[in-house]
Scaffold this motif. Structure first.
Motif, mmCIF file in Angstrom:
data_model
loop_
_atom_site.group_PDB
_atom_site.id
_atom_site.type_symbol
_atom_site.label_atom_id
_atom_site.label_comp_id
_atom_site.label_asym_id
_atom_site.label_seq_id
_atom_site.Cartn_x
_atom_site.Cartn_y
_atom_site.Cartn_z
ATOM 1 N N HIS A 231 -8.387 7.866 -2.664
ATOM 2 C CA HIS A 231 -7.468 7.285 -3.654
ATOM 3 C C HIS A 231 -6.802 6.031 -3.090
ATOM 4 C CE1 HIS A 231 -7.722 11.687 -4.297
ATOM 5 N NE2 HIS A 231 -7.724 11.374 -5.578
ATOM 6 N N ASP B 164 0.248 4.489 -2.438
ATOM 7 C CA ASP B 164 -0.940 5.303 -2.168
ATOM 8 C C ASP B 164 -0.809 6.055 -0.852
ATOM 9 O OD1 ASP B 164 -2.390 4.691 -4.510
ATOM 10 O OD2 ASP B 164 -3.025 2.778 -3.666
ATOM 11 N N TYR C 217 -6.301 9.901 1.264
ATOM 12 C CA TYR C 217 -6.057 8.464 1.132
ATOM 13 C C TYR C 217 -7.357 7.702 0.902
ATOM 14 C CZ TYR C 217 -4.366 3.773 2.187
ATOM 15 O OH TYR C 217 -4.064 2.440 2.117
ATOM 16 N N THR D 234 0.817 -1.218 0.000
ATOM 17 C CA THR D 234 0.000 0.000 0.000
ATOM 18 C C THR D 234 0.848 1.264 0.000
ATOM 19 O OG1 THR D 234 -0.079 -0.052 2.420
ATOM 20 C CG2 THR D 234 -1.872 -1.157 1.256
ATOM 21 N N ASP E 280 -6.907 2.801 -3.561
ATOM 22 C CA ASP E 280 -6.466 1.618 -4.308
ATOM 23 C C ASP E 280 -5.971 1.957 -5.710
ATOM 24 O OD1 ASP E 280 -8.987 2.333 -5.249
ATOM 25 O OD2 ASP E 280 -9.592 0.272 -5.651
ATOM 26 N N VAL E 281 -5.403 3.146 -5.854
ATOM 27 C CA VAL E 281 -4.878 3.538 -7.166
ATOM 28 C C VAL E 281 -3.674 2.673 -7.546
ATOM 29 C CG1 VAL E 281 -3.829 5.398 -8.515
ATOM 30 C CG2 VAL E 281 -5.724 5.901 -6.934
ATOM 31 N N HIS E 282 -2.736 2.540 -6.620
ATOM 32 C CA HIS E 282 -1.508 1.779 -6.881
ATOM 33 C C HIS E 282 -1.401 0.516 -6.044
ATOM 34 C CE1 HIS E 282 -0.085 5.201 -9.197
ATOM 35 N NE2 HIS E 282 -0.307 5.983 -8.153
ATOM 36 N N THR E 283 -2.213 0.378 -5.014
ATOM 37 C CA THR E 283 -2.110 -0.749 -4.087
ATOM 38 C C THR E 283 -2.395 -2.069 -4.789
ATOM 39 O OG1 THR E 283 -2.614 0.532 -2.107
ATOM 40 C CG2 THR E 283 -3.204 -1.808 -2.070
#
Length: 220
Positions: free
Chosen positions: A81, A18, A78, A15, A83-86
């Motif tokens: 956003h 993010d 947070y 995680t 789960d943009v990159h997680t």
């Protein structure tokens, strides 16, 4: 019944990107440069929002910004956003399914605020694997206080004498020691091979190995 309790950030999912983005948004919103970098500050990200804000304040040499002042801003960004990159670490879903098939009861014990942990687990599609989920604010105490883990096991319907904790930090190691249960730390987090210095009962290098590893710690 055997019980496997998991930390969330840095254990089930990476995680950090993010989390770093949320902290940087606080500084950018005040007209400063983004002081944190995902590649080098992942370990700080897994220590929580206040740790990230503290590092950013230090790097920018700010004297007019308090961590408490920006903490809610960080949480709000947070949440929007989360789960943009997680991403789940490789093999997590299959490993959880295998444990369930072998009769393990599963739970999550995290120092992430409960509402954010619930949101994230839902969005990455694994909330239904866990019989209980306790966050940082579920109880008056949190890890490394053993009661946080003990209550997670109780709500999951497990047995402390047949429990193992999965984590990635000193906090998880200390929680397990305080509760008198074995601890497995992941070897693919920011500490890498350095995780061995924490002397866990076992180190997980890939989720494909999880079932056999846990069988060795809590036999059938």
């Amino acid at each position: 019944m055997r019980t496997a309790i998991f930390d969330l950030d840095g254990t089930l999912a990476d995680t950090s990107a993010d989390l770093i983005a949320a902290a940087n948004a606080c500084f950018v919103g005040r007209g400063h440069a983004a002081p944190l970098d995902h590649a080098t500050d992942a370990l700080t990200a897994f220590r929580g929002g206040r740790a990230m804000l503290g590092l950013g304040v230090e790097r920018l040499g700010l004297t007019d910004l308090t961590i408490d002042e920006e903490y809610q801003t960080l949480l709000d960004h947070y949440d929007a956003h989360i789960d943009v990159h997680t991403r789940l670490y490789p093999g997590v879903e299959a490993a959880l399914d295998r444990l369930a098939a072998d009769g393990w009861v599963l739970g999550v014990c995290t120092n992430k605020p409960e509402w954010l942990a619930e949101t994230l687990l839902q969005k990455i599609g694994i909330r239904d694997r866990f019989a209980a989920m306790l966050g940082a604010d579920t109880l008056p105490v949190r890890k490394p206080d053993p009661e946080h883990l003990i209550e997670t096991v109780r709500r999951a319907g497990g047995n402390m004498a047949r429990t193992v904790l999965m984590g990635d930090t000193t906090t998880d190691r200390d929680t397990a020691r305080n509760a008198g249960v074995p601890v497995v730390l992941v070897g693919f987090g920011p500490l890498g091979a350095g995780i061995a210095e924490l002397k866990p009962d076992a180190i997980l290098t890939h989720y494909d190995e999880l079932g056999d590893l846990l069988d060795g710690l809590v036999p059938r």
